[in-house]
Every structure is written in C-alpha cells, then in structure tokens.
Design a protein around this motif. Structure first.
Motif, PDB file in Angstrom:
ATOM      1  N   TYR A  39       0.824  -1.209   0.000  1.00 42.71           N
ATOM      2  CA  TYR A  39       0.000   0.000   0.000  1.00 42.71           C
ATOM      3  C   TYR A  39       0.861   1.263   0.000  1.00 42.71           C
ATOM      4  CZ  TYR A  39      -4.383  -2.544   0.861  1.00 42.71           C
ATOM      5  OH  TYR A  39      -5.486  -3.353   0.756  1.00 42.71           O
ATOM      6  N   LYS A  40       1.997   1.215   0.678  1.00 38.23           N
ATOM      7  CA  LYS A  40       2.904   2.366   0.683  1.00 38.23           C
ATOM      8  C   LYS A  40       3.490   2.582  -0.718  1.00 38.23           C
ATOM      9  CE  LYS A  40       4.282   1.684   5.524  1.00 38.23           C
ATOM     10  NZ  LYS A  40       3.691   2.914   6.068  1.00 38.23           N
ATOM     11  N   ARG A  41       3.870   1.499  -1.366  1.00 36.17           N
ATOM     12  CA  ARG A  41       4.388   1.594  -2.735  1.00 36.17           C
ATOM     13  C   ARG A  41       3.292   2.088  -3.686  1.00 36.17           C
ATOM     14  NH1 ARG A  41       5.249  -3.318  -6.754  1.00 36.17           N
ATOM     15  NH2 ARG A  41       6.345  -2.265  -8.459  1.00 36.17           N
ATOM     16  N   GLU A  42       2.103   1.529  -3.528  1.00 36.85           N
ATOM     17  CA  GLU A  42       0.964   1.932  -4.349  1.00 36.85           C
ATOM     18  C   GLU A  42       0.697   3.428  -4.217  1.00 36.85           C
ATOM     19  OE1 GLU A  42      -3.703   1.590  -3.446  1.00 36.85           O
ATOM     20  OE2 GLU A  42      -2.712  -0.351  -3.664  1.00 36.85           O
ATOM     21  N   LYS A  43       0.692   3.917  -2.985  1.00 38.16           N
ATOM     22  CA  LYS A  43       0.423   5.335  -2.737  1.00 38.16           C
ATOM     23  C   LYS A  43       1.487   6.217  -3.382  1.00 38.16           C
ATOM     24  CE  LYS A  43      -0.629   8.582   0.998  1.00 38.16           C
ATOM     25  NZ  LYS A  43      -0.821   8.743   2.470  1.00 38.16           N
ATOM     26  N   LYS A  44       2.744   5.794  -3.302  1.00 46.49           N
ATOM     27  CA  LYS A  44       3.843   6.565  -3.887  1.00 46.49           C
ATOM     28  C   LYS A  44       3.712   6.636  -5.407  1.00 46.49           C
ATOM     29  CE  LYS A  44       8.895   6.878  -3.822  1.00 46.49           C
ATOM     30  NZ  LYS A  44      10.149   6.248  -3.302  1.00 46.49           N
ATOM     31  N   ILE A  45       3.378   5.519  -6.025  1.00 38.15           N
ATOM     32  CA  ILE A  45       3.212   5.477  -7.479  1.00 38.15           C
ATOM     33  C   ILE A  45       2.029   6.337  -7.909  1.00 38.15           C
ATOM     34  CG2 ILE A  45       2.587   3.980  -9.420  1.00 38.15           C
ATOM     35  CD1 ILE A  45       4.180   1.745  -7.969  1.00 38.15           C
ATOM     36  N   LEU A  46       0.909   6.177  -7.215  1.00 39.71           N
ATOM     37  CA  LEU A  46      -0.289   6.948  -7.566  1.00 39.71           C
ATOM     38  C   LEU A  46      -0.062   8.442  -7.395  1.00 39.71           C
ATOM     39  CD1 LEU A  46      -3.102   4.700  -6.065  1.00 39.71           C
ATOM     40  CD2 LEU A  46      -2.628   5.110  -8.490  1.00 39.71           C
ATOM     41  N   THR A  65     -13.303   6.476  -5.137  1.00 35.53           N
ATOM     42  CA  THR A  65     -11.892   6.075  -5.099  1.00 35.53           C
ATOM     43  C   THR A  65     -11.012   7.310  -4.989  1.00 35.53           C
ATOM     44  OG1 THR A  65     -12.191   3.986  -6.291  1.00 35.53           O
ATOM     45  CG2 THR A  65     -10.036   5.039  -6.461  1.00 35.53           C
ATOM     46  N   TRP A  66     -11.445   8.393  -5.625  1.00 35.54           N
ATOM     47  CA  TRP A  66     -10.670   9.638  -5.583  1.00 35.54           C
ATOM     48  C   TRP A  66     -10.410  10.101  -4.154  1.00 35.54           C
ATOM     49  CZ3 TRP A  66     -12.587  13.925  -3.177  1.00 35.54           C
ATOM     50  CH2 TRP A  66     -13.972  13.929  -2.904  1.00 35.54           C
ATOM     51  N   ALA A  67     -11.370   9.846  -3.247  1.00 31.44           N
ATOM     52  CA  ALA A  67     -11.219  10.300  -1.865  1.00 31.44           C
ATOM     53  C   ALA A  67     -10.048   9.613  -1.177  1.00 31.44           C
ATOM     54  CB  ALA A  67     -12.508  10.045  -1.085  1.00 31.44           C
ATOM     55  N   ALA A  68      -9.733   8.385  -1.600  1.00 30.45           N
ATOM     56  CA  ALA A  68      -8.591   7.658  -1.049  1.00 30.45           C
ATOM     57  C   ALA A  68      -7.303   7.983  -1.789  1.00 30.45           C
ATOM     58  CB  ALA A  68      -8.857   6.150  -1.109  1.00 30.45           C
ATOM     59  N   TRP A  69      -7.400   8.291  -3.070  1.00 27.94           N
ATOM     60  CA  TRP A  69      -6.218   8.509  -3.894  1.00 27.94           C
ATOM     61  C   TRP A  69      -5.711   9.950  -3.853  1.00 27.94           C
ATOM     62  CZ3 TRP A  69      -6.551   5.723  -9.289  1.00 27.94           C
ATOM     63  CH2 TRP A  69      -6.631   4.338  -9.092  1.00 27.94           C
ATOM     64  N   PHE A  70      -6.624  10.907  -3.911  1.00 25.36           N
ATOM     65  CA  PHE A  70      -6.212  12.306  -4.047  1.00 25.36           C
ATOM     66  C   PHE A  70      -5.497  12.800  -2.794  1.00 25.36           C
ATOM     67  CE2 PHE A  70      -9.398  14.005  -7.443  1.00 25.36           C
ATOM     68  CZ  PHE A  70      -9.072  12.939  -8.266  1.00 25.36           C
ATOM     69  N   THR A  71      -4.511  13.641  -3.004  1.00 25.35           N
ATOM     70  CA  THR A  71      -3.832  14.316  -1.898  1.00 25.35           C
ATOM     71  C   THR A  71      -4.227  15.788  -1.930  1.00 25.35           C
ATOM     72  OG1 THR A  71      -1.878  14.959  -3.187  1.00 25.35           O
ATOM     73  CG2 THR A  71      -1.887  12.740  -2.222  1.00 25.35           C
TER      74      THR A  71
END
Length: 256
Positions: A39-46, A65-71
C-alpha cells in the motif's frame, strides 16, 4: 448453463452494492500483513501519476476512489463520478461535500457511457474494470477521452492458479459476475491504449500469511512482510512472472 444478459449482470451488481452483500471479513487480517508495504508503494506510485490530473477534466469510473487517492496537491479542473449503484453514488456525494473543485455525480452504466466524445482529459478507477464488460467499457472510455487523454486503473488479477482456487473457495468476497483481469483483457485494453504497468502482491501474500500466523493481527511492520515486499518489487519487473501477481496499476494514453 444459461448466459446472463448485460442487463441481468448490471442488476446483480447494483443489488450487491446497494444491499451491502459482500463479506470480506476473512481476508482483512491477511491483507493488513500482506499489503502493509504494498500500500505504501501503491500510494507513492499513484501520487506521481495523479500530478497529471491537475487542471484537467477528470472522470472516475466509480464514486469515491478519488477520496482515497487524491492528496492535498491534487486539484483537477473538474471531477465527474459515475456509478450504477444509488447507494455508492450517495456515499460519493458525502465525500465530495467540502471539496475546492467541482464534483459531479451521475447514475450511469460504465458499459454505456452517455457523455459526449472527447469530454475528459483523464479517466481512472480503482477495482472497477473487472466488474464490467471489458470490451464495451474500454471502448466507451476511449471514446470520451480527448486525444492524448490518459487512463489510470488499479485492478485485481486472476492469472495465478492459487488465486483462482482462493476465489472459487470464497465467493462471498466478490459479486457473482466480476472477473479479475487475465491476459486476454490486457490485449483488449491494448487495442485502444498504449500503457505500462506496475504489478503487486505475490510474495507479499505468501509471506503475509506466515507473518499473520506468527504475529497475529498486529505488528505488520516486520521483517517477514518487508522481505516479501522486496522480493515482489524485484520479481515484478520480469515479464514472464507477471502472471503470479495479484494486483496491477495500469497507466497510459489513448491511441487517438
């Protein structure tokens, strides 16, 4: 065996999400171990891929999904979300209440998008394509994307025989007609898009299972999970081993 129509499949999907029929209790403990570093790798890539969303007209195939992905740095010109489930769409509206960018919601079938051609700069989704008719949905996604538009999708895979067995033994974790991606689906997507990918979770699952047995539902940040993760990162770069992995991020652009 009678083949279901698309309308029947859509109704089943809608019912499952509206009524909350999925039960993923069994897998949650393993995921907390197996996916801890993934999940840490996934977040960094996204986070890197999401930079391309800024100032763009963006479509999510899904509701939130955007609510989890967007920063905080993710600032699209506009965000449009669609879903076949009324309940999921309402959940998405709740997430969007205090956003600085406009968020629009539509009750819509992703297999038959009603948006005009060339409407969006970006289309994305998390664990959504495998609920759809790949050929129809990918065709519509390609149609509504502007020339040079981009796609980002995170999807489960079903090419490893061990995962196939697990899915058959645990039908309560998924809708009856969903189909995690296989090699043929990649060929269909490649007809419309030029894309690359990141693969996740083969060794992490095996090592996560061992870690869970040793540590129980705690201490996810341990050397066993870390070793599984490092092996995944290394071996996921070898093409003939792609079939072993459980998840993939697909990113690329259309062929207009």
């Amino acid at each position: 065996m009678t083949t279901k129509t698309r309308e029947e499949i859509n109704q089943t999907e809608k019912d499952y999400w509206n009524e909350g029929k999925l039960d993923r209790t069994k897998i949650k403990k393993l995921r907390r171990h197996a996916f801890f570093y993934s999940y840490k790798r996934e977040k960094k890539i996204l986070s890197k891929l999401l930079k391309d969303f800024n100032g763009k007209d963006v479509l999510e195939i899904g509701s939130y999904t955007w609510a989890a992905w967007f920063t905080e740095e993710t600032k699209p010109k506009s965000l449009t979300c669609i879903n076949i489930s009324e309940v999921e769409l309402e959940n998405g509206k709740k997430h969007a209440e205090k956003q600085s960018f406009p968020v629009h919601h539509h009750l819509m079938d992703a297999n038959a998008l009603t948006f005009k051609d060339n409407s969006f700069d970006v289309v994305f989704g998390g664990a959504i394509l495998h609920h759809l008719d790949i050929e129809k949905s990918v065709g519509h996604i390609h149609r509504v994307l502007k020339p040079g538009g981009t796609v980002v999708f995170l999807e489960p895979l079903n090419m490893n025989p061990l995962y196939k067995i697990y899915r058959k033994m645990n039908p309560q974790e998924r809708t009856p007609d969903e189909h995690a991606l296989i090699s043929e689906d990649f060929k269909i997507i490649r007809q419309k898009f030029t894309f690359d990918h990141y693969f996740f979770d083969f060794f992490t699952v095996a090592f996560g299972f061992i870690s869970l047995k040793i540590f129980g539902d705690k201490n996810y940040d341990n050397w066993i999970n870390k070793l599984g993760y490092k092996l995944d990162v290394f071996f996921s770069k070898i093409p003939f081993l792609y079939v072993l992995f459980a998840r993939v991020i697909i990113y690329g652009s259309n062929k207009k």
